[in-house]
Design a protein around this motif. Sequence first.
Motif, mmCIF file in Angstrom:
data_model
loop_
_atom_site.group_PDB
_atom_site.id
_atom_site.type_symbol
_atom_site.label_atom_id
_atom_site.label_comp_id
_atom_site.label_asym_id
_atom_site.label_seq_id
_atom_site.Cartn_x
_atom_site.Cartn_y
_atom_site.Cartn_z
ATOM 1 N N ARG A 52 34.768 -35.799 -69.699
ATOM 2 C CA ARG A 52 35.779 -35.500 -70.714
ATOM 3 C C ARG A 52 35.164 -34.727 -71.879
ATOM 4 O O ARG A 52 35.747 -33.772 -72.388
ATOM 5 C CB ARG A 52 36.386 -36.805 -71.202
ATOM 6 C CG ARG A 52 37.480 -36.609 -72.202
ATOM 7 C CD ARG A 52 38.155 -37.922 -72.511
ATOM 8 N NE ARG A 52 39.087 -37.727 -73.593
ATOM 9 C CZ ARG A 52 39.229 -38.554 -74.603
ATOM 10 N NH1 ARG A 52 38.522 -39.652 -74.645
ATOM 11 N NH2 ARG A 52 40.092 -38.306 -75.550
ATOM 12 N N PHE A 53 33.969 -35.133 -72.295
ATOM 13 C CA PHE A 53 33.281 -34.446 -73.383
ATOM 14 C C PHE A 53 32.993 -33.000 -73.003
ATOM 15 O O PHE A 53 33.164 -32.089 -73.812
ATOM 16 C CB PHE A 53 31.980 -35.179 -73.727
ATOM 17 C CG PHE A 53 31.174 -34.523 -74.799
ATOM 18 C CD1 PHE A 53 31.528 -34.654 -76.125
ATOM 19 C CD2 PHE A 53 30.054 -33.778 -74.481
ATOM 20 C CE1 PHE A 53 30.790 -34.047 -77.119
ATOM 21 C CE2 PHE A 53 29.312 -33.165 -75.462
ATOM 22 C CZ PHE A 53 29.677 -33.305 -76.793
ATOM 23 N N HIS A 54 32.567 -32.771 -71.771
ATOM 24 C CA HIS A 54 32.259 -31.421 -71.306
ATOM 25 C C HIS A 54 33.518 -30.548 -71.277
ATOM 26 O O HIS A 54 33.481 -29.376 -71.674
ATOM 27 C CB HIS A 54 31.617 -31.461 -69.925
ATOM 28 C CG HIS A 54 31.259 -30.117 -69.388
ATOM 29 N ND1 HIS A 54 30.305 -29.318 -69.967
ATOM 30 C CD2 HIS A 54 31.748 -29.421 -68.340
ATOM 31 C CE1 HIS A 54 30.228 -28.176 -69.298
ATOM 32 N NE2 HIS A 54 31.091 -28.221 -68.305
ATOM 33 N N LYS A 55 34.645 -31.101 -70.847
ATOM 34 C CA LYS A 55 35.896 -30.343 -70.833
ATOM 35 C C LYS A 55 36.329 -29.983 -72.248
ATOM 36 O O LYS A 55 36.791 -28.867 -72.494
ATOM 37 C CB LYS A 55 36.991 -31.141 -70.129
ATOM 38 C CG LYS A 55 36.849 -31.149 -68.634
ATOM 39 C CD LYS A 55 37.985 -31.898 -67.992
ATOM 40 C CE LYS A 55 37.819 -31.940 -66.490
ATOM 41 N NZ LYS A 55 38.919 -32.665 -65.842
ATOM 42 N N LYS A 56 36.188 -30.915 -73.183
ATOM 43 C CA LYS A 56 36.532 -30.623 -74.579
ATOM 44 C C LYS A 56 35.641 -29.524 -75.140
ATOM 45 O O LYS A 56 36.083 -28.646 -75.858
ATOM 46 C CB LYS A 56 36.381 -31.872 -75.445
ATOM 47 C CG LYS A 56 37.526 -32.798 -75.405
ATOM 48 C CD LYS A 56 37.300 -33.911 -76.410
ATOM 49 C CE LYS A 56 38.515 -34.748 -76.592
ATOM 50 N NZ LYS A 56 38.307 -35.798 -77.593
ATOM 51 N N TYR A 57 34.370 -29.581 -74.802
ATOM 52 C CA TYR A 57 33.413 -28.578 -75.267
ATOM 53 C C TYR A 57 33.775 -27.204 -74.715
ATOM 54 O O TYR A 57 33.743 -26.211 -75.448
ATOM 55 C CB TYR A 57 32.005 -28.994 -74.848
ATOM 56 C CG TYR A 57 30.926 -28.065 -75.318
ATOM 57 C CD1 TYR A 57 30.464 -28.117 -76.632
ATOM 58 C CD2 TYR A 57 30.358 -27.134 -74.461
ATOM 59 C CE1 TYR A 57 29.474 -27.271 -77.075
ATOM 60 C CE2 TYR A 57 29.372 -26.279 -74.887
ATOM 61 C CZ TYR A 57 28.931 -26.348 -76.193
ATOM 62 O OH TYR A 57 27.954 -25.500 -76.635
ATOM 63 N N ASP A 58 34.118 -27.137 -73.442
ATOM 64 C CA ASP A 58 34.515 -25.859 -72.833
ATOM 65 C C ASP A 58 35.786 -25.307 -73.450
ATOM 66 O O ASP A 58 35.886 -24.097 -73.718
ATOM 67 C CB ASP A 58 34.712 -26.017 -71.323
ATOM 68 C CG ASP A 58 33.404 -25.946 -70.571
ATOM 69 O OD1 ASP A 58 32.389 -25.541 -71.169
ATOM 70 O OD2 ASP A 58 33.414 -26.295 -69.382
ATOM 71 N N GLU A 59 36.775 -26.158 -73.690
ATOM 72 C CA GLU A 59 38.025 -25.700 -74.283
ATOM 73 C C GLU A 59 37.801 -25.183 -75.699
ATOM 74 O O GLU A 59 38.413 -24.197 -76.100
ATOM 75 C CB GLU A 59 39.044 -26.838 -74.298
ATOM 76 C CG GLU A 59 39.589 -27.168 -72.948
ATOM 77 C CD GLU A 59 40.470 -28.396 -72.954
ATOM 78 O OE1 GLU A 59 40.709 -28.964 -74.053
ATOM 79 O OE2 GLU A 59 40.920 -28.798 -71.876
ATOM 80 N N ARG A 60 36.940 -25.823 -76.439
ATOM 81 C CA ARG A 60 36.672 -25.381 -77.810
ATOM 82 C C ARG A 60 35.940 -24.041 -77.803
ATOM 83 O O ARG A 60 36.224 -23.170 -78.624
ATOM 84 C CB ARG A 60 35.829 -26.420 -78.540
ATOM 85 C CG ARG A 60 35.660 -26.114 -79.995
ATOM 86 C CD ARG A 60 35.024 -27.220 -80.750
ATOM 87 N NE ARG A 60 34.092 -27.992 -79.945
ATOM 88 C CZ ARG A 60 33.069 -28.635 -80.443
ATOM 89 N NH1 ARG A 60 32.824 -28.604 -81.733
ATOM 90 N NH2 ARG A 60 32.267 -29.315 -79.669
ATOM 91 N N ASN A 61 35.022 -23.838 -76.875
ATOM 92 C CA ASN A 61 34.285 -22.580 -76.807
ATOM 93 C C ASN A 61 35.142 -21.438 -76.269
ATOM 94 O O ASN A 61 34.947 -20.276 -76.627
ATOM 95 C CB ASN A 61 33.025 -22.732 -75.963
ATOM 96 C CG ASN A 61 31.940 -23.428 -76.740
ATOM 97 O OD1 ASN A 61 31.990 -23.519 -77.960
ATOM 98 N ND2 ASN A 61 30.949 -23.921 -76.026
#
Length: 64
Positions: A52-61
């Motif tokens: 979940r953290f990785h998906k949030k990071y990708d969406e923010r970038n």
Amino acid sequence: MKYLKFSQFIYLIAGIYFLYDAIMTWNSDRNHAYLSLFLFALATFMFFFRRRFHKKYDERNNSK
């Protein structure tokens, strides 16, 4: 931060190992099996948390 993509699978592999260990030691050492089940639950939680953290990071970038 490409390592975040792969580090989540380390938790999944560890969780599978702890589940296997709990099943194999259930009849011989019940306390060890309970510890392995706890570590399995923790590793599974960490897998989904990191995912979940990785998906949030990708969406923010990707939004920049």
